[in-house]
Design a protein around this motif. Structure first.
Motif, short mmCIF file in Angstrom:
data_model
loop_
_atom_site.label_atom_id
_atom_site.label_comp_id
_atom_site.label_asym_id
_atom_site.label_seq_id
_atom_site.Cartn_x
_atom_site.Cartn_y
_atom_site.Cartn_z
N ARG A 153 0.84 -1.21 0.00
CA ARG A 153 0.00 0.00 0.00
C ARG A 153 0.87 1.25 0.00
O ARG A 153 0.57 2.24 -0.67
CB ARG A 153 -0.92 0.00 1.22
N VAL A 154 1.95 1.21 0.76
CA VAL A 154 2.85 2.38 0.82
C VAL A 154 3.47 2.63 -0.55
O VAL A 154 3.46 3.76 -1.05
CB VAL A 154 3.94 2.15 1.90
N ILE A 155 3.96 1.57 -1.19
CA ILE A 155 4.58 1.74 -2.51
C ILE A 155 3.54 2.28 -3.51
O ILE A 155 3.86 3.12 -4.34
CB ILE A 155 5.14 0.37 -3.03
N ASP A 156 2.32 1.81 -3.39
CA ASP A 156 1.27 2.24 -4.33
C ASP A 156 0.91 3.72 -4.21
O ASP A 156 0.29 4.27 -5.11
CB ASP A 156 0.00 1.39 -4.14
N THR A 157 1.28 4.35 -3.09
CA THR A 157 0.98 5.79 -2.95
C THR A 157 2.01 6.65 -3.70
O THR A 157 1.82 7.85 -3.84
CB THR A 157 1.00 6.24 -1.47
N PRO B 2 11.25 7.29 -9.06
CA PRO B 2 12.13 6.17 -8.67
C PRO B 2 12.22 6.00 -7.15
O PRO B 2 12.11 6.98 -6.40
CB PRO B 2 13.48 6.51 -9.29
N ILE B 3 12.42 4.75 -6.73
CA ILE B 3 12.35 4.43 -5.29
C ILE B 3 13.60 3.66 -4.85
O ILE B 3 14.07 2.76 -5.55
CB ILE B 3 11.11 3.53 -5.01
N ILE B 4 14.05 3.99 -3.65
CA ILE B 4 15.04 3.15 -2.95
C ILE B 4 14.27 2.40 -1.88
O ILE B 4 13.46 3.01 -1.16
CB ILE B 4 16.11 4.02 -2.27
N ARG C 236 7.14 -2.41 -9.69
CA ARG C 236 8.00 -1.21 -9.65
C ARG C 236 9.47 -1.64 -9.66
O ARG C 236 9.83 -2.65 -9.07
CB ARG C 236 7.73 -0.40 -8.37
N ASP C 237 10.29 -0.80 -10.30
CA ASP C 237 11.71 -1.07 -10.34
C ASP C 237 12.37 -0.29 -9.20
O ASP C 237 12.44 0.93 -9.26
CB ASP C 237 12.26 -0.63 -11.70
N MET C 238 12.81 -0.99 -8.16
CA MET C 238 13.36 -0.28 -7.01
C MET C 238 14.84 -0.60 -6.80
O MET C 238 15.27 -1.73 -7.06
CB MET C 238 12.57 -0.67 -5.75
N VAL C 239 15.57 0.37 -6.31
CA VAL C 239 16.97 0.13 -5.93
C VAL C 239 16.95 -0.43 -4.50
O VAL C 239 16.31 0.15 -3.62
CB VAL C 239 17.78 1.46 -5.96
N LEU C 240 17.63 -1.55 -4.30
CA LEU C 240 17.55 -2.22 -3.00
C LEU C 240 18.86 -2.13 -2.22
O LEU C 240 19.94 -2.29 -2.78
CB LEU C 240 17.21 -3.71 -3.18
#
Ligand code: SF4
Length: 308
Positions: A132-136, A142-144, A161-165
């Motif tokens: 749910r958090v990512i969907d907001t 872009p996301i880490i 989603r393409d995230m940097v981990l």
């Protein structure tokens, strides 16, 4: 109830304290806690406590979160050494250097990180609300994601989603053996496999259900199946069995341990009833955070709580 448990309850009343305990705590602690829950439930509960003292029976980052969301309370922990491989594997200086490589990324951190890491975060999540958090977050942003690479990989698969981990992991959830799990399933073919998303991808791929601690509890309760193989910290079996007395629960086997099938978090199990009693008596060790850290770390936690 044992004498020690009774003494803790008497002292708790005298000191106007509440005991919050994680599902991974030993059975005796869960039995006398005012509230038992997973990370999300505990942070929500901590925010509403109006007693003078919170005794947090869990690991240190959870107690820090309780202090951040309810800073006027005295927050005690039975043992300061109750760490977490995820929180400990993400030191602030290294994380700052990592973030500097991705200046345009939003930073989402799993709640299993230190207060200082939370001050570097845009929004916190738990395994219950991570999707749910990512969907907001807007699709072009872009996301880490840190610090759990396994939960991160699971979220990439779930959200697209393409995230940097960040390369962190939970030593308990990484210890499950796929080979032994499959062998166990062959012996119990009607069982449903339930797994926490901190587990490695190959474990999640064979699970019938993947979810947070509370998600797994709900699934087992609602399912018509009678047997479950549970791939998460073994402490959850106490509450699961309590809620489902007629169902058979089998802990998933770990890679290393050939004598015992259960996977226990050594950090969580550092806390004991005796330490709980001692900390309540001496009101030590206490979680102390600077006002600046509390103020900054509260922002990403409140963003998460608003989503819930
Ligand atoms: S089970 Fe894993 S994530 Fe949870 S406290 Fe222990 S080391 Fe940390």
């Amino acid at each position: 109830m044992t004498e020690l448990q009774q003494s803790i309850l008497t002292l708790k009343k005298k000191k106007n304290a509440v005991i919050l305990a994680h599902y991974y705590q030993e059975k005796g602690i869960q039995e006398i806690a005012d509230f038992v829950g997973d990370s999300l439930q505990l942070s929500q509960k901590a925010a509403t406590v109006d007693a003078d003292i919170i005794v947090f029976a869990g690991v240190y980052f959870m107690a820090e979160t309780a202090k951040i969301v309810n800073p006027t309370k005295k927050v005690l922990v039975p043992d300061l050494k109750a760490g977490c491989s995820l929180a400990d594997g993400c030191p602030p200086d290294a994380f700052k250097a990592f973030l500097a490589q991705y200046p345009n990324h939003k930073v989402v951190t799993y709640i299993n990180c230190t207060a200082e890491i939370k001050t570097l975060t845009d929004i916190v999540c738990t395994s219950s609300n991570a999707k749910r958090v990512i969907d907001t977050i807007p699709l072009d942003q872009p996301i880490i994601f840190a610090p759990d690479k396994n939960l991160g990989k699971y979220l990439i698969a779930e959200t697209g989603r393409d995230m940097v981990l960040w390369e962190g992991s939970c030593i308990v959830h990484e210890a499950f053996s796929l080979e032994k799990l499959v062998e166990l399933y062959k012996l119990n073919p009607t069982a449903k496999i339930v797994a926490h998303p901190e587990s490695e991808t190959h474990i999640l791929q064979v699970a019938h259900y993947v979810g947070s601690t509370s998600g797994m509890l709900n699934y087992v309760k609602a399912s018509e199946a009678q047997e479950f193989i549970v791939a998460t910290e073994a402490g959850i079996l106490h509450q699961m069995q309590f809620e489902n007395p007629a169902k058979t629960l089998i802990p998933a086997p770990s890679k290393e341990d050939n004598t015992c099938a259960c996977s226990e978090c050594a950090f969580m199990k550092i806390n004991t009833l005796q330490k709980l009693y001692d900390c309540l008596l001496s009101e030590q060790p206490e979680v102390l955070l600077s006002e600046e850290v509390i103020e900054k770390a509260l922002i990403p936690i409140e963003r998460m709580l608003a989503i819930n």
